[in-house]
Design a protein around this motif. Sequence first.
Motif, PDB file in Angstrom:
ATOM      1  N   ASP A 142       0.824  -1.213   0.000  1.00 49.22           N
ATOM      2  CA  ASP A 142       0.000   0.000   0.000  1.00 49.22           C
ATOM      3  C   ASP A 142       0.858   1.263   0.000  1.00 49.22           C
ATOM      4  N   LEU A 143       1.862   1.269   0.852  1.00 47.47           N
ATOM      5  CA  LEU A 143       2.690   2.466   0.968  1.00 47.47           C
ATOM      6  C   LEU A 143       3.609   2.650  -0.243  1.00 47.47           C
ATOM      7  N   LEU A 144       4.293   1.572  -0.579  1.00 53.78           N
ATOM      8  CA  LEU A 144       5.336   1.689  -1.595  1.00 53.78           C
ATOM      9  C   LEU A 144       4.777   1.670  -3.024  1.00 53.78           C
ATOM     10  N   TYR A 145       3.791   0.830  -3.256  1.00 51.31           N
ATOM     11  CA  TYR A 145       3.296   0.658  -4.626  1.00 51.31           C
ATOM     12  C   TYR A 145       2.109   1.563  -4.925  1.00 51.31           C
ATOM     13  N   LEU A 146       1.095   1.498  -4.022  1.00 56.63           N
ATOM     14  CA  LEU A 146      -0.098   2.290  -4.311  1.00 56.63           C
ATOM     15  C   LEU A 146       0.117   3.772  -4.058  1.00 56.63           C
ATOM     16  N   LYS A 147       0.861   4.089  -2.993  1.00 52.71           N
ATOM     17  CA  LYS A 147       1.018   5.506  -2.683  1.00 52.71           C
ATOM     18  C   LYS A 147       2.356   6.072  -3.137  1.00 52.71           C
ATOM     19  N   GLY A 148       3.237   5.230  -3.607  1.00 55.25           N
ATOM     20  CA  GLY A 148       4.508   5.699  -4.145  1.00 55.25           C
ATOM     21  C   GLY A 148       5.445   6.300  -3.121  1.00 55.25           C
ATOM     22  N   TYR A 149       5.354   5.825  -1.889  1.00 57.41           N
ATOM     23  CA  TYR A 149       6.295   6.285  -0.867  1.00 57.41           C
ATOM     24  C   TYR A 149       7.680   5.756  -1.201  1.00 57.41           C
ATOM     25  N   SER A 150       8.676   6.543  -0.850  1.00 58.12           N
ATOM     26  CA  SER A 150      10.045   6.043  -0.963  1.00 58.12           C
ATOM     27  C   SER A 150      10.320   5.187   0.274  1.00 58.12           C
TER      28      SER A 150
END
Lengths: 203, 269
Positions: A142-150
């Motif tokens: 969710d964080l890395l892929y869907l929201k594009g967090y580093s």
Amino acid sequence: MPVRPPVADERIVSLFEAGDSQAMSLVVDKFGDALFGVIMRMVGVKETAEDLLQEVMVKVWHKRGQYDMTKGRLFTWLINITRNTTIDFLRLKKNQHQRETVSIDNPVYSNVSEQGEEMSVKDVGLHRAIDQLEEQYKLMIDLLYLKGYSQREAAKETGIPLGTIKSRSISAVRQLRKILGNDLISILFAIALLTYIIYNYGY
Amino acid sequence: MDIKAYLESGVLEQYVLGLLPEAEAAEVLRMAQQYPEIRAELMAMEHALEQYAQAKGIPMPEGLKERILDEVEQADSTPPPPSSAGSAPNSGRAAGFGPWMLALLLGMALAYSWWTGRQTSESLRAELQQVRTEKQDLQLDCNTQSERLEMLEQQVAVLRSSAYSNVRMQTVKPDVPAVASVFYNAEAQKAYLDFSELPELPTDKTYQLWALVDGQAVDMGIFDLSNAEDGFVEVPFIEGAGAFAVTVEAAGGVPQPTLEEMVVLGTLG
């Protein structure tokens, strides 16, 4: 509701190459909800998300010549444009809090659609499969892929150490693949098994 | 190259979740393009994540699809924006570039419109000149036509008028059809000759009209189709003329008629 097979990516790409804007109707049908979900989880406001999705689709159409299928799947390219457009918007708004206020555990964004429509059998199966994924892995995706967090942003957001983010992400992808079982080998195995069963018990 | 080890290293998983810095990500892409097994694995991972995103999708609100497609159609007819750097600052590097791009484009647009404006004004000037010349030509033409019309109206008036007597001159050579008429108005002292039915002459010859007064031939002038294109011309009024005759003479005329060259003859009374 009968399950229709989704349009093949190849069909969309060949329409891109032909300059046929019918491609965009197919893109919206196949990926619209997924991309809308990505944007909604990042901005939290429906009207804003609608505007951004519109902007994304126009960009997709203009940049269609840039998509290179040897470099990755169509959806990967689409979600990158979506994430980047949304991040640009959020930076413009200088409202970093937006990304944090939308809770990914919010039941509104779970399996049931907003209108509570009946999902197709296929969708339900997919949802059930995804649900099997451990929470900690879901969080990574969710964080890395869907929201594009580093990696750094995810570590800051969750308090999880950088190294753990890395190892957990790797495990998340591996488990997801196992659950979905969409490897060619497993599909062939399933077909072989089915054929064997039918052959032996079909008489 | 130990592909198995590469696949188990977890670098692909990191790649698909965007954890790799640019250089390492580029390396993964290179490997994928070089080794089909790596590419297949990468695609499978991306597919898995795609399915995750689909499962987590949120249905688009009512009418959004139509709005999107309308926007795409509209955007299609207008050219794409010059550079995303101009629309949103997506990186510090690009932010300074945008305004300059815009200024450059604006300058180019202005230069272009100035240049085409000049072209247009020049061509308009040339066109105006041409129109003026044409107008002058038409004016001259018009004047010529008016004069001619006046002349014709005069002829018609003469022919119709009862004040004019008509002396018909018949051919003197039976095998040569020719006829001419003299119209004279004794009161107004005006006379006209209608020689439209006389045959054409070679350029070195001309017709000459004579009046016969008391046995003497009086020169009434030379005429041909070059100076009277309708074959109708005013001639001097000769008092006491008993007859009129037309002879063919050398160009320029002669003082006395060459009787053998008489073409037509007509008497009064």
